[in-house]
Design a protein around this motif. Structure first.
Motif, PDB file in Angstrom:
ATOM      1  N   UNK A 228       0.849  -1.185   0.000  1.00  0.00           N
ATOM      2  CA  UNK A 228       0.000   0.000   0.000  1.00  0.00           C
ATOM      3  C   UNK A 228       0.883   1.233   0.000  1.00  0.00           C
ATOM      4  N   UNK A 229       0.254   2.402  -0.063  1.00  0.00           N
ATOM      5  CA  UNK A 229       1.010   3.645  -0.091  1.00  0.00           C
ATOM      6  C   UNK A 229       1.809   3.843   1.193  1.00  0.00           C
ATOM      7  N   UNK A 230       1.329   3.266   2.284  1.00  0.00           N
ATOM      8  CA  UNK A 230       2.034   3.410   3.560  1.00  0.00           C
ATOM      9  C   UNK A 230       3.374   2.680   3.550  1.00  0.00           C
ATOM     10  N   UNK A 231       3.523   1.709   2.638  1.00  0.00           N
ATOM     11  CA  UNK A 231       4.791   0.991   2.546  1.00  0.00           C
ATOM     12  C   UNK A 231       5.922   1.885   2.064  1.00  0.00           C
ATOM     13  N   UNK A 232       5.577   3.018   1.470  1.00  0.00           N
ATOM     14  CA  UNK A 232       6.610   3.962   1.052  1.00  0.00           C
ATOM     15  C   UNK A 232       7.366   4.541   2.239  1.00  0.00           C
ATOM     16  N   UNK A 233       6.754   4.491   3.416  1.00  0.00           N
ATOM     17  CA  UNK A 233       7.344   5.145   4.587  1.00  0.00           C
ATOM     18  C   UNK A 233       7.613   4.182   5.740  1.00  0.00           C
ATOM     19  N   UNK A 234       7.416   2.890   5.529  1.00  0.00           N
ATOM     20  CA  UNK A 234       7.614   1.942   6.619  1.00  0.00           C
ATOM     21  C   UNK A 234       9.087   1.652   6.896  1.00  0.00           C
TER      22      UNK A 234
END
Length: 444
Positions: A228-234
Motif C-alpha cells: 500500500x502507499x504506507x509501505x513507502x514510509x515503513x
C-alpha cells in the motif's frame, strides 16, 4: 534481475515501446497547451484610471479640441517614480496648472489623488480581452489573478489524484509491474504482445507460465505480500528516498511553472517568449539524454538545478530595459528546468521498487503538483517586493540541488523490484564492488 532477461527476449525497445511513447506524447500535446494559455488569457495589458475629461469623447471641456491627449493625460494622471503615468491612481480633480510647467516635473505629493473609483482604461492593441480586463484584476485586485492561476493548477492536482486510476487504462500495463503485483497471467500476456509487435513471434510463443515462474520465482513469492502507499514510509531507506525525491520534485516544478506561467514578467512580447521557450525544449531533452548517460543522475540534477536557480536570480536583477539579455537568461532557465525535470523523472523511477513504483510516481506527482500550484500563488508576494517570488523560486532550486547528492546514483545499476532490495542497497553500498560487476539496466 530475471525479468531483464525476459525483456531482452521479447525486445527492450521496439515497435511496441515506441507506440506507447507516441500515445503518451499525444496526451501530453493535448494537455500542455491548456497550461500555457494562462499567459494569454490572464495577460495584463497597459492600463490607467478612467478619467471623465480624458476618456469621455463628448466632454465639453475639450470640445474645442485645443488640448492634446498628452496634455489631458498630464492634468489627469500623476506620474510614478519612473516618470510614467500611474496605473492605480488619478488626480481628484484636473490639475490645470501642470499645463504651464512645460518639461519640468514639480513635486506633486501635495496634490490630491484617489484610487480608480470609476474603473480603468485598458490598452487593447495586443489583447482585446482577458480575464484581467473582464474582471478588473489590477491594482488592489491584482492578487486575484494569481488566485485564478492557483485554482487552475490546483485543479490539476485534484485531477491527478481523482482520475489517476482511469487515465492510464488505454495504455498497456507494465509487464514487470503486473508480475510483481501477483498478476503473472496478465504479465505474460503483455510480454507476448510486446514480442509479436516487436517482430519476435517465436520468442513470444516460447514464453510460457512455467518459464516465467521459473525465471521470476523470487519476485512472485514476494508478490504474495500486499503493498500500500504506507509501505513507502515503513522502512528507513525507502522513506528517506521518497522524502528527498518529493522535495526535489516540488522545488523543480515550482521553479518551472513559475517561469512558464509568468512570461509577461520576462518581457512585453509574450508571443515571442512562448515560441522561444518551446524551441529550446527539444535541444534541452537531448542535453538531458546526454547528461544522464555520461554524467549520471546525481551530477546532472545537481548541476542543472544550480544553473536553474542562478538563471532565475539573474532574471530578477536584470533591468527590464535589457530585453535581449532577459530573453537569453530566461531561455536558459527554461532549458535547464526541462533538463532537470527529465533527470528527476528518470532518477525517481530508478530509486523506487517495482512493486511500489506506480504508487511512488503518484505520490511524487502530488508533490510536483503542489509545487506547480504554489508557483502562481507566490506572486501575491509582489505587493511587498516585485523580486520576492523570483528569489524564492531561485533559492528553492538551489536547495533542491543540495538535496540530490543525498540520493544514491542509479546509472548502470539494476532496478530494484522489492522493498527488501532497496533496504539491502544500504548495506551493500558499504561494501566495495569491482567495476563492471553489476548489470547495465538503467543505461540509455
Amino acid at each position: 534481475m530475471a525479468f531483464q532477461d525476459l525483456l531482452d527476449q521479447v525486445g527492450g525497445l521496439g515497435r511496441f515501446q515506441i507506440l506507447q511513447m507516441l500515445l503518451l506524447c499525444i496526451s501530453s500535446l493535448i494537455t500542455y497547451p491548456h497550461i500555457l494559455l494562462e499567459n494569454f488569457t490572464a495577460a495584463v495589458p497597459g492600463h490607467q484610471c478612467w478619467v471623465h475629461i480624458l476618456n469621455n469623447n463628448t466632454d465639453s471641456a475639450n470640445a474645442t479640441g485645443t488640448l492634446s491627449p498628452d496634455a489631458l493625460l498630464r492634468i489627469s494622471i500623476p506620474l510614478d517614480s519612473n516618470l510614467r503615468p500611474e496605473k492605480c491612481r488619478r488626480f481628484s480633480r484636473p490639475q490645470w496648472q501642470l499645463l504651464n510647467l512645460n518639461r519640468t516635473f514639480p513635486n506633486i505629493t501635495d496634490l490630491d489623488t484617489e484610487s480608480c473609483v470609476d474603473g480603468w482604461v485598458y490598452d487593447q492593441s495586443i489583447f482585446t480581452s482577458t480575464i484581467v480586463t473582464e474582471w478588473d484584476l489590477v491594482c488592489e485586485s491584482q492578487s486575484l489573478k494569481s488566485m485564478a492561476k492557483f485554482l487552475f493548477m490546483a485543479g490539476m492536482l485534484v485531477g491527478s489524484i481523482v482520475y489517476g486510476h482511469l487515465s492510464d487504462r488505454w495504455l498497456a500495463e507494465s509487464a514487470r509491474w503486473l508480475i510483481i503485483t501477483n498478476r503473472p497471467e496478465e504479465g505474460l500476456k503483455e510480454l507476448k504482445k510486446a514480442a509479436h509487435r516487436n517482430g519476435r513471434k517465436n520468442a513470444g510463443d516460447a514464453l510460457t507460465m512455467e518459464v516465467l515462474r521459473s525465471a521470476m520465482q523470487e519476485e512472485l513469492e514476494a508478490a504474495q505480500i500486499k503493498s500500500s502507499v504506507f509501505d513507502l514510509f515503513r522502512t528507513p531507506n525507502l522513506r528517506k528516498r521518497i522524502c528527498l525525491l518529493s522535495f526535489v520534485r516540488f522545488a523543480n516544478f515550482m521553479s518551472f511553472f513559475g517561469l512558464i506561467l509568468h512570461l509577461q514578467y520576462m518581457g512585453s512580447n509574450v508571443f515571442l517568449f512562448q515560441v522561444l521557450f518551446g524551441a529550446v525544449n527539444l535541444p534541452a531533452n537531448c542535453v538531458a539524454f546526454w547528461a544522464l548517460n555520461h554524467l549520471g543522475r546525481q551530477v546532472s540534477q545537481t548541476l542543472f538545478l544550480f544553473l536553474l536557480g542562478i538563471s532565475i536570480l539573474a532574471i530578477t536583477f536584470v533591468p527590464q530595459e535589457m530585453q535581449t539579455l532577459r530573453m537569453a537568461v530566461s531561455a536558459l532557465g527554461i532549458a535547464v528546468s526541462s533538463v532537470t525535470l527529465m533527470c528527476s523523472f528518470a532518477h525517481g523511477n530508478e530509486l523506487t521498487p517495482t512493486v511500489l513504483r506506480v504508487t511512488a510516481s503518484g505520490f511524487l506527482g502530488i508533490a510536483s503538483n503542489i509545487g506547480a500550484a504554489l508557483a502562481p500563488l507566490l506572486m501575491i508576494l509582489t505587493v511587498y517586493s516585485p523580486h520576492l517570488p523570483w528569489i524564492i523560486y531561485g533559492v528553492c532550486s538551489i536547495l533542491g540541488g543540495l538535496v540530490v547528492p543525498l540520493l544514491p546514483e542509479t546509472r548502470n545499476k539494476p532496478l530494484p523490484d522489492s522493498i527488501q532490495e532497496v533496504e539491502k542497497e544500504r548495506k551493500d553500498s558499504r561494501k566495495a564492488k569491482p567495476e563492471g560487476t553489476f548489470m547495465k539496466v538503467t543505461q540509455f
